[in-house]
Design an enzyme around this catalytic site. Structure first.
Site, PDB file in Angstrom:
ATOM      1  CG  ASP A  70     -10.380 -29.514   1.347  1.00  0.00           C
ATOM      2  OD1 ASP A  70     -10.589 -28.627   0.495  1.00  0.00           O
ATOM      3  OD2 ASP A  70      -9.252 -29.817   1.752  1.00  0.00           O
TER       4      ASP A  70
ATOM      5  NE  ARG B 150      -6.755 -39.008  10.833  1.00  0.00           N
ATOM      6  CZ  ARG B 150      -6.890 -37.811  11.348  1.00  0.00           C
ATOM      7  NH1 ARG B 150      -7.667 -37.623  12.405  1.00  0.00           N
ATOM      8  NH2 ARG B 150      -6.270 -36.774  10.829  1.00  0.00           N
TER       9      ARG B 150
ATOM     10  CG  ASP C  63      -4.712 -38.921   8.430  1.00  0.00           C
ATOM     11  OD1 ASP C  63      -4.241 -39.740   9.238  1.00  0.00           O
ATOM     12  OD2 ASP C  63      -4.838 -37.710   8.692  1.00  0.00           O
TER      13      ASP C  63
ATOM     14  CB  SER D  88      -2.217 -28.616   7.260  1.00  0.00           C
ATOM     15  OG  SER D  88      -3.061 -29.734   7.394  1.00  0.00           O
TER      16      SER D  88
END
Length: 398
Positions: free
Chosen positions: A14, A95, A124, A175
């Site tokens: 991606d 993050r 996220d 994932s």
């Protein structure tokens, strides 16, 4: 100078596709930023070069492993941070640090736009964008996967059409997000919450059901920070890495959780966090020995709220900063050693010692040497129960 976009780059499909797409749609130059958080796997230099091959004008790799351990993972240990009393915030802790480096890169490279590869269903996107807004309110954010309804099939077609240097034939059924603090796995057959996880889901931990010798470990803390393993001085990063290896070899830290996502849905996640679970378990026990009762009771509520704020993407919020000040103060005497047995998927405390201990053997013992004056207890019980007794009399009088 052309406009620039700073992209949070993972090296995967991606974000590799996003480089060319963003350049095409915005007319801007793309600066790819990859953050090394101890996730292992692919070589970071290969990831850096791939971004350049995909069209980035610059590609940066930031070694943030020590920063992550010291300024994200250790505060989580001190807060005994377990979202929903189980999840040690594997992804959530990383993050804010990624955001910090994205904002720094935007300032260094003259970018006014930051981009990420998050979907619209996960947490996220919130963590990235709220964090960016807190640190650099002037920056705009583009999320191609979310905002332009990308699918994996569209990304694969784009990669093939533009001959991008990324393998689009291999597809994991899961994932996966991982760093030195742990590993998160979702999607595929795991989305049916009746299906048990199979062994190939796991990477950081061995099967806890297999017979093996137990491992005894001694973890030393100074002011709430792990500073030694078996008497050998370690940095926070080394402590996490060592316990990942040793606790992981015993199957410690496997979690199968249906969690409440910030966006309002429930999601099934498989987590592996051997070092995190061992450290938090040891730290909680040392707090039991060294923190005064009322502080400990109050701190449990603070810890829960701290974990919720971290999970919800409010790392840079005023409330978290205020709660952290309390937590930091509470850790001043959380020093000592915890002995643990790692075996069969469990980290079990078997001993604790501290020069700051509030445990007094002579007060606690029922044997010879008991200095607790039990004659004082009668009056204490009377006074402690007096409000309840008065209220009961009033109720009976009606």
């Amino acid at each position: 100078m052309p406009d620039r976009v700073v992209l949070a780059y993972s090296g995967g499909l991606d974000t590799s596709v996003a480089i060319g797409w963003l350049a095409q749609e915005t007319g801007a130059e793309i600066v790819a930023v990859a953050i090394d958080l101890g996730q292992d796997g692919e070589d970071m230099e290969d990831i850096r070069r791939r971004a350049l091959s995909c069209g980035a004008v610059e590609s940066l790799v930031v070694d943030a492993r020590d920063d992550f351990a010291e300024n994200c993972c250790i505060p989580a240990v001190q807060a005994n941070a377990l979202y929903m009393d189980r999840y040690p915030l594997v992804s959530a802790l990383s993050r804010p640090l990624i955001v910090k480096h994205l904002v720094a890169a935007a300032a260094a490279h003259g970018a006014n736009v930051v981009s990420h590869g998050c979907t619209g269903k996960g947490n996220d996107q919130v963590r990235f964008e709220v964090g960016i807004g807190a640190l650099a309110p002037h920056l705009q954010v583009i999320a191609p996967v979310r905002d332009y309804a990308w699918t994996r099939e569209k990304a694969i077609d784009y990669a093939i059409d533009h001959d991008l240097p990324i393998d689009v034939t291999k597809r994991s059924p899961y994932s996966i997000d991982q760093n030195v603090w742990g590993r998160a796995v979702e999607t595929g057959f795991l989305e049916d919450i009746w299906n048990p996880p199979v062994e190939d889901v796991y990477s950081y931990t061995e099967d806890p059901a297999l017979p093996r010798e137990a491992d005894e470990v001694l973890i030393g803390f100074t002011a709430g920070v792990p500073t030694s393993i078996d008497g050998v001085p370690v940095t926070p990063l080394q402590a996490i890495q060592t316990l990942n290896r040793r606790a992981g070899a015993q199957g410690v830290g496997r979690l199968d959780l249906v969690e409440d996502r910030l966006v309002g849905i429930k999601s099934r996640e498989i987590y592996e966090a051997p070092g995190a679970i061992a450290l938090i378990t040891a730290h909680m026990e040392l707090e039991n020995v060294t923190i005064e009762r009322d502080v400990a009771r109050f701190k449990r509520g603070v810890d829960q709220r701290w974990g919720e704020l971290a999970y919800d993407g409010l790392w840079y919020s005023p409330l978290k900063e205020a709660l952290e000040a309390f937590i930091t103060e509470s850790q001043q005497r959380v020093s000592g050693e915890i002995r643990m047995t790692l075996h069969a998927g469990r980290a079990v405390v078997s001993g604790r010692r501290s020069a700051e201990s509030l445990y007094d053997f002579n007060l606690a013992t029922y044997d010879a040497g008991d200095v607790f004056d039990q004659s004082l207890a009668k009056g204490f019980v009377e006074l402690w129960g007096l409000p309840s007794k008065i209220a009961a009399r009033r109720a009976l009088a009606r």
